[in-house]
Design an enzyme around this catalytic site. Structure first.
Site, PDB file in Angstrom:
ATOM      1  N   ASP A 164       0.834  -1.190  -0.016  1.00  0.00           N
ATOM      2  CA  ASP A 164       0.083  -0.020   0.028  1.00  0.00           C
ATOM      3  C   ASP A 164       0.694   1.415   0.066  1.00  0.00           C
ATOM      4  O   ASP A 164       1.605   1.318   0.907  1.00  0.00           O
ATOM      5  CB  ASP A 164      -0.999   0.073   1.219  1.00  0.00           C
ATOM      6  CG  ASP A 164      -1.947   1.026   1.367  1.00  0.00           C
ATOM      7  OD1 ASP A 164      -1.680   2.115   0.529  1.00  0.00           O
ATOM      8  OD2 ASP A 164      -3.097   0.804   1.912  1.00  0.00           O
ATOM      9  N   HIS A 165       1.084   2.145  -1.132  1.00  0.00           N
ATOM     10  CA  HIS A 165       1.840   3.167  -1.212  1.00  0.00           C
ATOM     11  C   HIS A 165       1.332   4.335  -0.274  1.00  0.00           C
ATOM     12  O   HIS A 165       2.307   5.310  -0.010  1.00  0.00           O
ATOM     13  CB  HIS A 165       1.833   3.394  -2.566  1.00  0.00           C
ATOM     14  CG  HIS A 165       3.174   4.057  -3.191  1.00  0.00           C
ATOM     15  ND1 HIS A 165       4.010   4.456  -2.277  1.00  0.00           N
ATOM     16  CD2 HIS A 165       3.725   4.163  -4.168  1.00  0.00           C
ATOM     17  CE1 HIS A 165       5.157   4.708  -2.806  1.00  0.00           C
ATOM     18  NE2 HIS A 165       4.943   4.685  -4.470  1.00  0.00           N
ATOM     19  N   ARG A 166       0.315   4.153   0.417  1.00  0.00           N
ATOM     20  CA  ARG A 166      -0.127   5.255   1.182  1.00  0.00           C
ATOM     21  C   ARG A 166       0.857   4.814   2.430  1.00  0.00           C
ATOM     22  O   ARG A 166       1.171   6.097   3.519  1.00  0.00           O
ATOM     23  CB  ARG A 166      -1.681   5.298   1.714  1.00  0.00           C
ATOM     24  CG  ARG A 166      -2.450   5.516   0.640  1.00  0.00           C
ATOM     25  CD  ARG A 166      -3.928   5.154   0.909  1.00  0.00           C
ATOM     26  NE  ARG A 166      -4.239   3.924   1.690  1.00  0.00           N
ATOM     27  CZ  ARG A 166      -5.328   3.383   1.977  1.00  0.00           C
ATOM     28  NH1 ARG A 166      -6.581   4.283   1.889  1.00  0.00           N
ATOM     29  NH2 ARG A 166      -5.423   2.073   2.313  1.00  0.00           N
TER      30      ARG A 166
END
Length: 473
Positions: A443-445
């Site tokens: 998850d790039h968040r």
């Protein structure tokens, strides 16, 4: 979790409980009792399938089964009464037990009917009940109904000749899936001519009733949005099945919702690395002969799981979750390691609780138990809740790698490809080595490219040199 209602001194109702965490419905897979059977407190009366698992439901009181409210294969909302029990059998004012709900009709030789009793779909002499089924939520849009009807007709679902013994009055006889189909197509079952045995309405009957609707729309296109249909080159054969429609429910429904939610909520990034795992395979062979590992299964997945746990320990920021409501990143100081498992019921992801605290033999035992439970279809909803990271082993199918979708609420998932003998440069020479490809989606968040790359590189480094399990741990 037990849900029951006492309607009188004589009868008690047992409602569909919430067998998971906030689940709203469950499908009745199988009844283990029938009206007239004696039941005791704690006896399993049915098996239901939720979006997470198949669960057996015990009855919480003694008595005689009076009525089963729903047939097998019916999806029931949590809180609806599924069975009533006579807890004081023998009283003179007791009505006769109601027959079981209608099941799938089975072709069989006609049997002699008992005198003075009226045959129904299953059993004889159904007691009248004032209970009304709560209408299901929602209805398909008219345009979608028209499209489905047109497509069904083109696919070869033709109409059949009516039968003379169809019931002239009363509620039309049809199985729950057929009723749902009629509702989706906007067809009133009372207007459908049944062709099935004993006057039962079939799917083909519903499609046949929908065909005139499609024809009417073709004459008056302004009544609905135009529908583009690809006409087959060869004419459809009446009665031929060119498609199979499978209701989306249970585990498949949960998978679909979870994957769509994950794919369109968490911005996915996937990185790949190909690694020489020859030394890891040698370690696996040695561990199989180790007395400390006796009685547990040792395979490459065990070492890969341990490698991922060590990589998370070296990069703890990767083990986190995104809290959208509070706009916070929640760092997890524990690892519940999910293992994606393909089962006859579909894909499930049970997890090993507190995997970071387990020794290698303990981890091997937990993996073995997890796989065996999943294979038997006995995985509980609790075993699939609370995961933090997951491993999916696509290599068992001979696949080199993939781009896995995150399990909702988790930060990363590691896909392991097939381990194959390949030419590899080793110590300056090309030699046959055992090689695999790893893919890490995150998850790039939560996880920046640098952090994700470090985690994947650490896992690869450990598998290339398993002694790092000691030096890095």
């Amino acid at each position: 979790m037990t849900t029951m209602t006492q309607t009188s001194a004589r009868f008690r109702e047992f409602k569909m409980p919430d067998v998971g965490e906030g689940l709203t419905e469950a499908e009745i897979l199988k009844w283990f009792v029938q009206p007239g059977d004696t039941v005791t407190d704690g006896q399993v009366v049915c098996e239901v399938e939720t979006a997470k698992a198949a669960v057996e439901l015990p009855i919480p009181f003694d008595g005689v089964v009076h009525e089963l409210r729903f047939a097998e294969g019916t999806t029931v909302d949590v809180g609806e009464v599924i069975i009533t029990v006579d807890v004081a059998p023998g009283s003179e004012d007791a009505p006769a037990p109601a027959a079981a709900p209608a099941q799938e009709p089975v072709e069989a030789a006609p049997a002699e009917e008992p005198k003075g009793r009226t045959p129904v779909l299953v059993g004889y002499g159904v007691a009248e009940s004032s209970t009304k089924r709560r209408p299901r939520k929602g209805a398909a849009p008219e345009a979608a109904a028209v499209a489905a009807a047109v497509q069904a007709e083109l696919n070869g679902h033709g109409s059949a000749a009516p039968v003379a013994d169809a019931p002239p009055v009363g509620r039309p006889l049809a199985k729950p899936p057929v009723r749902k189909l009629a509702k989706d197509l906007g067809i009133d079952l009372a207007t459908v001519v049944p062709t099935g045995k004993d006057g039962i309405i079939t799917r083909e009957d519903v499609h046949a009733a929908a065909a005139p609707v499609a024809a009417a729309v073709a004459v008056a296109p302004e009544a609905a949005e135009p529908v583009a249909v690809s006409v087959p080159e060869t004419p459809a054969t009446v009665g031929s099945a060119r498609e199979t429609r499978i209701p989306v429910k249970g585990v498949r429904k949960a998978i679909a919702q979870a994957m769509v939610g994950s794919a369109f909520t968490a911005p996915h990034v996937t990185e790949f690395v190909t690694v020489d795992v020859t030394r890891t395979m040698k370690l696996v062979a040695e561990l199989k002969e180790d007395k400390e590992m006796a009685g547990v299964r040792v395979n490459p997945l065990l070492i890969i799981a341990k490698a991922l746990l060590v990589a998370i320990k070296r990069n703890p920021e990767v083990n986190a979750a995104w809290d959208e409501a509070n706009q916070e990143i929640v760092q997890k100081h524990y690892v519940n390691l999910g293992i994606a498992a393909a089962t006859p019921r579909g894909l499930i992801v049970p997890n090993i609780k507190d995997a970071h605290d387990k020794t290698l033999p303990q981890l091997a035992a937990a993996l073995g138990e997890l796989v065996a439970t999943a294979r038997d279809g006995k995985t509980s909803p609790a075993a699939m809740a609370g995961g933090t990271v997951t491993i999916t082993n696509v290599g068992v199918f001979g696949v080199d790698t993939g781009t896995p979708i995150l399990n909702p609420g988790e930060s990363a998932i590691l896909a392991v490809g097939a381990i194959k003998l390949q030419p590899w440069v080793h110590k300056g020479k090309v030699k046959p080595r055992q090689v695999t490809t790893l893919a890490l989606s995150f998850d790039h968040r939560l996880v920046d490219g640098e952090l994700g790359s470090k985690v994947l590189a650490d896992v690869a480094a450990i598998l290339e040199q398993p002694k790092r399990l000691i030096t890095w741990a």
